[in-house]
Design a protein around this motif. Structure first.
Motif, PDB file in Angstrom:
ATOM      1  N   ILE A 135       0.823  -1.208   0.000  1.00 26.52           N
ATOM      2  CA  ILE A 135       0.000   0.000   0.000  1.00 26.52           C
ATOM      3  C   ILE A 135       0.861   1.263   0.000  1.00 26.52           C
ATOM      4  O   ILE A 135       0.387   2.341  -0.315  1.00 26.52           O
ATOM      5  CB  ILE A 135      -0.941   0.022   1.230  1.00 26.52           C
ATOM      6  N   ASP A 136       2.127   1.128   0.348  1.00 29.95           N
ATOM      7  CA  ASP A 136       3.051   2.267   0.330  1.00 29.95           C
ATOM      8  C   ASP A 136       3.757   2.262  -1.026  1.00 29.95           C
ATOM      9  O   ASP A 136       4.804   1.664  -1.195  1.00 29.95           O
ATOM     10  CB  ASP A 136       4.059   2.137   1.476  1.00 29.95           C
ATOM     11  N   LYS A 137       3.168   2.942  -2.021  1.00 25.52           N
ATOM     12  CA  LYS A 137       3.619   2.831  -3.407  1.00 25.52           C
ATOM     13  C   LYS A 137       5.043   3.323  -3.625  1.00 25.52           C
ATOM     14  O   LYS A 137       5.837   2.695  -4.324  1.00 25.52           O
ATOM     15  CB  LYS A 137       2.650   3.582  -4.329  1.00 25.52           C
ATOM     16  N   SER A 138       5.406   4.472  -3.051  1.00 19.13           N
ATOM     17  CA  SER A 138       6.759   5.002  -3.252  1.00 19.13           C
ATOM     18  C   SER A 138       7.802   4.067  -2.664  1.00 19.13           C
ATOM     19  O   SER A 138       8.874   3.854  -3.226  1.00 19.13           O
ATOM     20  CB  SER A 138       6.874   6.389  -2.609  1.00 19.13           C
ATOM     21  N   TRP A 139       7.492   3.473  -1.530  1.00 22.12           N
ATOM     22  CA  TRP A 139       8.387   2.516  -0.873  1.00 22.12           C
ATOM     23  C   TRP A 139       8.515   1.252  -1.715  1.00 22.12           C
ATOM     24  O   TRP A 139       9.590   0.694  -1.875  1.00 22.12           O
ATOM     25  CB  TRP A 139       7.834   2.196   0.502  1.00 22.12           C
ATOM     26  N   LYS A 140       7.383   0.793  -2.283  1.00 25.77           N
ATOM     27  CA  LYS A 140       7.353  -0.486  -2.984  1.00 25.77           C
ATOM     28  C   LYS A 140       8.284  -0.485  -4.185  1.00 25.77           C
ATOM     29  O   LYS A 140       9.020  -1.448  -4.413  1.00 25.77           O
ATOM     30  CB  LYS A 140       5.922  -0.790  -3.418  1.00 25.77           C
ATOM     31  N   ARG A 141       8.294   0.577  -4.977  1.00 26.07           N
ATOM     32  CA  ARG A 141       9.138   0.625  -6.169  1.00 26.07           C
ATOM     33  C   ARG A 141      10.618   0.580  -5.797  1.00 26.07           C
ATOM     34  O   ARG A 141      11.407  -0.120  -6.434  1.00 26.07           O
ATOM     35  CB  ARG A 141       8.840   1.900  -6.962  1.00 26.07           C
ATOM     36  N   PHE A 142      10.982   1.324  -4.758  1.00 31.90           N
ATOM     37  CA  PHE A 142      12.380   1.336  -4.329  1.00 31.90           C
ATOM     38  C   PHE A 142      12.819  -0.045  -3.866  1.00 31.90           C
ATOM     39  O   PHE A 142      13.898  -0.525  -4.220  1.00 31.90           O
ATOM     40  CB  PHE A 142      12.554   2.362  -3.209  1.00 31.90           C
TER      41      PHE A 142
ATOM     42  N   PHE B 292      11.518  -0.710   7.807  1.00 32.16           N
ATOM     43  CA  PHE B 292      11.325  -0.119   9.133  1.00 32.16           C
ATOM     44  C   PHE B 292      10.644   1.242   9.021  1.00 32.16           C
ATOM     45  O   PHE B 292       9.692   1.541   9.760  1.00 32.16           O
ATOM     46  CB  PHE B 292      12.685   0.008   9.830  1.00 32.16           C
ATOM     47  N   SER B 293      11.114   2.068   8.101  1.00 33.98           N
ATOM     48  CA  SER B 293      10.555   3.411   7.933  1.00 33.98           C
ATOM     49  C   SER B 293       9.095   3.353   7.501  1.00 33.98           C
ATOM     50  O   SER B 293       8.249   4.117   7.983  1.00 33.98           O
ATOM     51  CB  SER B 293      11.375   4.199   6.907  1.00 33.98           C
ATOM     52  N   SER B 294       8.785   2.436   6.581  1.00 33.66           N
ATOM     53  CA  SER B 294       7.419   2.316   6.092  1.00 33.66           C
ATOM     54  C   SER B 294       6.469   1.844   7.192  1.00 33.66           C
ATOM     55  O   SER B 294       5.366   2.375   7.352  1.00 33.66           O
ATOM     56  CB  SER B 294       7.365   1.344   4.912  1.00 33.66           C
ATOM     57  N   ILE B 295       6.890   0.856   7.978  1.00 33.36           N
ATOM     58  CA  ILE B 295       6.047   0.377   9.081  1.00 33.36           C
ATOM     59  C   ILE B 295       5.843   1.479  10.108  1.00 33.36           C
ATOM     60  O   ILE B 295       4.733   1.685  10.611  1.00 33.36           O
ATOM     61  CB  ILE B 295       6.669  -0.864   9.748  1.00 33.36           C
ATOM     62  N   ALA B 296       6.916   2.195  10.429  1.00 33.30           N
ATOM     63  CA  ALA B 296       6.821   3.254  11.436  1.00 33.30           C
ATOM     64  C   ALA B 296       5.804   4.311  11.022  1.00 33.30           C
ATOM     65  O   ALA B 296       5.030   4.809  11.863  1.00 33.30           O
ATOM     66  CB  ALA B 296       8.192   3.893  11.652  1.00 33.30           C
ATOM     67  N   ARG B 297       5.770   4.660   9.735  1.00 32.74           N
ATOM     68  CA  ARG B 297       4.804   5.661   9.267  1.00 32.74           C
ATOM     69  C   ARG B 297       3.373   5.148   9.388  1.00 32.74           C
ATOM     70  O   ARG B 297       2.447   5.938   9.567  1.00 32.74           O
ATOM     71  CB  ARG B 297       5.095   6.025   7.805  1.00 32.74           C
ATOM     72  N   GLN B 298       3.194   3.841   9.321  1.00 31.08           N
ATOM     73  CA  GLN B 298       1.843   3.276   9.345  1.00 31.08           C
ATOM     74  C   GLN B 298       1.313   3.036  10.744  1.00 31.08           C
ATOM     75  O   GLN B 298       0.090   3.057  10.946  1.00 31.08           O
ATOM     76  CB  GLN B 298       1.820   1.963   8.560  1.00 31.08           C
ATOM     77  N   ILE B 299       2.180   2.797  11.727  1.00 28.28           N
ATOM     78  CA  ILE B 299       1.668   2.394  13.044  1.00 28.28           C
ATOM     79  C   ILE B 299       1.960   3.380  14.162  1.00 28.28           C
ATOM     80  O   ILE B 299       1.244   3.386  15.163  1.00 28.28           O
ATOM     81  CB  ILE B 299       2.210   1.003  13.439  1.00 28.28           C
TER      82      ILE B 299
END
Length: 221
Positions: A58-65, A104-111
């Motif tokens: 669901i985190d599109k910018s993260w997914k491509r990287f 880690f960064s993506s999870i932190a932004r979500q929770i």
């Protein structure tokens, strides 16, 4: 098919399970024949990467990287297998660190400090803790690769052989247990160790504050 099974309501369960399987697999590599060591560990790491990407799709910018990192990781693993390239192990460790840091960064932004508190978010905080310990384990493996005598109680070998030991040492340090069977010898290694201990203490405070504040905000709403 996988995207239908892993949703935003259960994604952290799958990710945490994948990280636990990675840690368990790393602990078994020394009992596996040398010829199968690289294939086993590389396969488990790749599978963990894929589960993380699907779980955080669901985190599109993260997914491509992260998809790009997986491709580079696979190329590096193949090159290591068939072509002797100097410092390829260091490059692979850096790729793993970058991937876990992005996760880690993506999870932190979500929770953290966002939304209501549910079981998936609590499991996500466990995944954050596991990723924190894994990232520091990779830091120690990098230090060990550059300075073979940086840690006592660890034999200098390829990083796959030492992954489980450094993960063990990392989580012992992160939880401030300090058993003492592995210890840092050089000043830089000592700095890395006490910085992880500080990070572990602050992590617990931040997560508790986040879950409490999110729960109170949801109750007021």
């Amino acid at each position: 098919m996988i995207n239908k099974v892993i949703t935003k309501n259960n994604n952290f369960y799958y990710m945490t399970a994948a990280l636990v399987v990675l840690l368990l697999s790393a602990s078994l590599v020394k009992s596996v024949a040398d010829g199968m060591l690289e294939s086993l560990l590389d396969g488990v790491i790749t599978a963990t990467f894929l589960v993380c990407v699907v779980s955080l799709g669901i985190d599109k910018s993260w997914k491509r990287f992260m998809q790009g990192l997986i491709v580079v990781w696979l190329i590096a693993a193949m090159l290591k297998r068939f072509t002797p390239i100097p410092n390829i192990d260091l490059f692979m460790l850096l790729l793993m660190f970058a991937f876990f840091w992005g996760t880690f960064s993506s999870i932190a932004r979500q929770i953290l400090f966002s939304g209501s508190v549910d079981g998936n978010k609590i499991v996500g905080s466990i995944a954050l803790f596991l990723l924190l310990g894994l990232m520091w384990a990779l830091v120690y493996l990098l230090i060990l690769a550059l300075s073979p005598h940086a840690f006592s109680g660890v034999e200098h070998s390829v990083w796959g052989q030492n992954f489980s030991q450094m993960a063990y040492f990392s989580f012992v340090t992160l939880t401030t247990l300090g058993y003492g069977d592995i210890s840092p010898n050089t000043p830089f290694a000592q700095v890395a160790v006490y910085m992880e201990a500080i990070a572990g203490v602050f992590y617990m405070a931040i997560v508790v504050a986040s879950l409490v504040s999110s729960g109170l905000a949801h109750k007021e709403t």
